[in-house]
Write a protein that holds these residues in place. Structure first.
Motif, PDB file in Angstrom:
ATOM      1  N   ARG A   1      -0.010  -3.746   5.955  1.00  0.00           N
ATOM      2  CA  ARG A   1      -0.105  -4.029   4.510  1.00  0.00           C
ATOM      3  C   ARG A   1      -1.542  -3.842   4.016  1.00  0.00           C
ATOM      4  N   ALA A   2      -2.513  -4.299   4.845  1.00  0.00           N
ATOM      5  CA  ALA A   2      -3.915  -4.119   4.466  1.00  0.00           C
ATOM      6  C   ALA A   2      -4.275  -2.641   4.431  1.00  0.00           C
ATOM      7  N   GLY A   3      -3.692  -1.872   5.346  1.00  0.00           N
ATOM      8  CA  GLY A   3      -3.950  -0.432   5.351  1.00  0.00           C
ATOM      9  C   GLY A   3      -3.430   0.248   4.104  1.00  0.00           C
TER      10      GLY A   3
ATOM     11  N   ALA B   1      -8.263  -7.652  -2.704  1.00  0.00           N
ATOM     12  CA  ALA B   1      -7.418  -7.420  -1.524  1.00  0.00           C
ATOM     13  C   ALA B   1      -8.139  -7.724  -0.214  1.00  0.00           C
ATOM     14  N   GLY B   2      -9.388  -8.210  -0.283  1.00  0.00           N
ATOM     15  CA  GLY B   2     -10.130  -8.508   0.927  1.00  0.00           C
ATOM     16  C   GLY B   2     -10.623  -7.264   1.632  1.00  0.00           C
ATOM     17  N   LEU B   3     -10.990  -6.239   0.869  1.00  0.00           N
ATOM     18  CA  LEU B   3     -11.469  -4.972   1.417  1.00  0.00           C
ATOM     19  C   LEU B   3     -12.938  -4.792   1.121  1.00  0.00           C
ATOM     20  N   LEU B   4     -13.588  -3.969   1.900  1.00  0.00           N
ATOM     21  CA  LEU B   4     -14.997  -3.643   1.687  1.00  0.00           C
ATOM     22  C   LEU B   4     -15.129  -2.191   1.281  1.00  0.00           C
ATOM     23  N   VAL B   5     -16.011  -1.933   0.311  1.00  0.00           N
ATOM     24  CA  VAL B   5     -16.342  -0.568  -0.083  1.00  0.00           C
ATOM     25  C   VAL B   5     -17.796  -0.342   0.283  1.00  0.00           C
TER      26      VAL B   5
ATOM     27  N   ARG C   1     -12.674  -0.119   3.864  1.00  0.00           N
ATOM     28  CA  ARG C   1     -12.182  -0.681   5.119  1.00  0.00           C
ATOM     29  C   ARG C   1     -11.854  -2.156   4.923  1.00  0.00           C
ATOM     30  N   VAL C   2     -11.112  -2.691   5.882  1.00  0.00           N
ATOM     31  CA  VAL C   2     -10.716  -4.099   5.833  1.00  0.00           C
ATOM     32  C   VAL C   2     -11.917  -4.972   6.190  1.00  0.00           C
ATOM     33  N   ASP C   3     -12.073  -6.069   5.443  1.00  0.00           N
ATOM     34  CA  ASP C   3     -13.107  -7.059   5.765  1.00  0.00           C
ATOM     35  C   ASP C   3     -12.514  -8.016   6.796  1.00  0.00           C
ATOM     36  N   PRO C   4     -12.921  -7.905   8.088  1.00  0.00           N
ATOM     37  CA  PRO C   4     -12.295  -8.742   9.129  1.00  0.00           C
ATOM     38  C   PRO C   4     -12.518 -10.222   8.926  1.00  0.00           C
ATOM     39  N   ALA C   5     -13.540 -10.592   8.161  1.00  0.00           N
ATOM     40  CA  ALA C   5     -13.786 -12.017   7.920  1.00  0.00           C
ATOM     41  C   ALA C   5     -12.773 -12.609   6.950  1.00  0.00           C
ATOM     42  N   ARG C   6     -12.067 -11.742   6.226  1.00  0.00           N
ATOM     43  CA  ARG C   6     -11.136 -12.241   5.205  1.00  0.00           C
ATOM     44  C   ARG C   6      -9.687 -11.836   5.459  1.00  0.00           C
TER      45      ARG C   6
END
Length: 530
Positions: free
Chosen positions: A128-130, A106-110, A117-122
């Motif tokens: 929807r990301a939230g 999903a393009g998220l970082l753990v 949190r959301v990976d802003p680079a992706r």
């Protein structure tokens, strides 16, 4: 600890806990030898010493023997506790891995503490990301909560054992015992009314009863039956000595000697699996070395699993190849773990009946009918002893074992959510409605080159193959069957039977468990309910 952190769970080593448990169980052997030494010492004293002092010394030695012997079930229980902890941690780590993979997709970082949190680079930070981040966070919490729950259960059980070490391991229970064959619900109610010390006394003093009572917790039966392994082996060795004492042994004695040797080898192979410390832990729920030999062994604890498979093997099954039959159950369990790593599954080899050895015996349903009440009680016992929400129970029969399952379901009822028949000669029924299980939960598979197809006269190649391999089959009357019937009723993989069918590749009568055979995945998916 009351909670498990993200980094703690990643660092957890299930195999280490499993090995620690096996080490505790390994102390049972030295303990037994020490008890035997005290018994021998007492015998020597009685031989050359008499009087009040001798009587007092004998009483004291007997007390020491009892105290030492009472520790053995506790050592096995520590192994069970740590093995279950290892299983719980393994499932929690699998769920953690799934959650991290979900985040990556999903393009998220753990982060290192488990924050999401959301990976802003992706991905742009959108609503929807939230929502995706919230889903991953919930999955992470569920994995950590599962690990914490496993940790609490293990800690509580170990605390109970530690307290028992100070207050006394065992104490005699009140009079009254359930009879063998009693209803599992009654057995469970009786056991629930005992204290832990009374239960340990029964396990140590009456293992032959505890090990065979359907409805008792799997852990209690396993402890009791493991205590009897040396006695069962001694039985077989004594039988071998009796046969060897006949000079010349004669043809019948020679056949019996080969049978004893096979059962000894089979018992040793089972003991090797029981004591290996491998995953999943094996639980010994029953064993009888007499005759062809019987064995009931679980891989994983059915009392704490989400999915439980009971596998009933067919013709020629016995103690000599129980470990091979257990391997088939293990392969289904491995596929369950691969398909659903975040769920706990267990598999039981149920070889507690006299399986036919010859085609002439297999031509009769008598041995299947004799097995029906025992299989019915065993499945009821699994339902009664299960801890927590009910598990999905699947009963799988192969070859003549499918007849055992079908007859038990039709004549006695089975506590099962699904039935599976592979390589079946018929299940003693003409339609799925006779089995007491919803039609959508009765499954069958028949390999295209399974010799059992010779039971259908329409399959001329299969019929010729079986008649060539086993001329006795010519007397079974199969050519008189209709194209939809097998030896014991309608083919369960025939559409007219009313069940469901999953495919199988080629592999003959025993290839359903071969790696790569779609039937293996088919069996696993039924167990998982997918």
């Amino acid at each position: 600890m009351s909670s498990v952190g993200y980094r703690q769970l990643w660092a957890a080593d299930p195999d280490g806990w499993r090995a620690a448990g096996a080490a505790w169980a390994g102390l049972v052997g030295p303990l037994d030898r020490r008890v035997g030494g005290l018994r021998a010492a007492g015998g020597r004293l009685r031989f050359g010493w008499s009087g009040a002092a001798a009587t007092a010394a004998d009483t004291r030695l007997a007390g020491l023997r009892d105290e030492l012997a009472s520790i053995a079930p506790a050592l096995i229980e520590v192994d069970q506790v740590l093995a279950e902890l290892a299983g719980g941690l393994a499932v929690a780590k699998a769920r953690l891995s799934q959650a991290v993979a979900q985040a990556e997709a999903a393009g998220l970082l753990v982060d290192r503490s488990g924050g999401v949190r959301v990976d802003p680079a992706r991905v742009r930070p959108t609503e929807r990301a939230g929502v995706a981040a919230a889903g991953v966070a919930a999955a992470l919490r569920a994995a950590l909560d599962g690990a914490a729950a496993a940790d609490r259960v293990a800690a509580d059980r170990l605390d109970d054992l530690a307290r028992a070490a100070g207050t006394g391991w065992a104490s005699p229970p009140p009079p009254g015992r359930p009879a063998l064959g009693a209803a599992p619900a009654l057995v469970s109610a009786w056991w629930s009314g005992l204290t832990p010390a009374q239960r340990r006394w029964l396990i140590g003093r009456e293992p032959a009863l505890v090990g065979r009572l359907d409805g008792l917790p799997v852990a209690a039966r396993d402890q009791a039956n493991r205590l009897r392994l040396d006695a069962w082996r001694a039985e077989l060795l004594a039988e071998r000595r009796r046969l060897l004492s006949r000079v010349p042994p004669g043809p019948l004695a020679s056949i019996r000697l080969r049978g004893v040797a096979g059962r000894l080898a089979g018992l040793d192979a089972l003991v090797g699996r029981l004591t290996s410390g491998g995953a999943p832990r094996a639980y010994l729920l029953g064993l009888d070395p007499a005759g062809e030999g019987r064995a009931v062994v679980a891989l994983g604890d059915p009392d704490h699993a989400d999915r439980v498979l009971t596998y009933v093997p067919g013709m020629t099954a016995g103690l000599d190849d129980a470990s091979g039959e257990l391997g088939r159950a293990a392969r289904v369990l491995e596929r369950c773990a691969a398909l659903a790593p975040g769920e706990r599954s267990a598999a039981v080899l149920w070889l507690d009946y006299d399986a036919p050895d010859l085609l002439t015996e297999a031509a009769s349903a008598g041995q299947a009918r004799d097995a029906g009440p025992a299989l019915h009680r065993f499945q009821e016992g699994l339902r009664v002893s299960h801890d927590g929400p009910p598990a999905r129970q699947t009963v799988l029969g192969h070859s003549y074992g499918s007849l055992v399952v079908g007859v038990a379901a039709r004549e006695h009822g089975l506590a099962a959510d699904a039935l599976v028949f592979v390589g079946s000669p018929g299940v003693g029924a003409s339609h799925v409605a006779e089995l007491g299980v919803p039609p959508g939960e009765v499954w069958a598979s028949s390999a295209p080159d399974d010799v059992i197809r010779a039971a259908r006269p329409a399959d001329e190649l299969g019929r010729r193959a079986l008649l060539g391999a086993a001329p006795l089959a010519a007397v079974l009357g199969w050519p008189d069957r209709t194209g939809h019937e097998l030896w014991f009723g309608r083919d369960p993989s025939d559409p007219g039977f009313g069940g469901r069918v999953f495919g199988s590749g080629r592999g003959g009568h025993t290839g359903y468990w071969d790696p790569g055979n779609p039937a293996l995945d088919g069996m696993a998916r039924v167990v998982l309910g997918r």
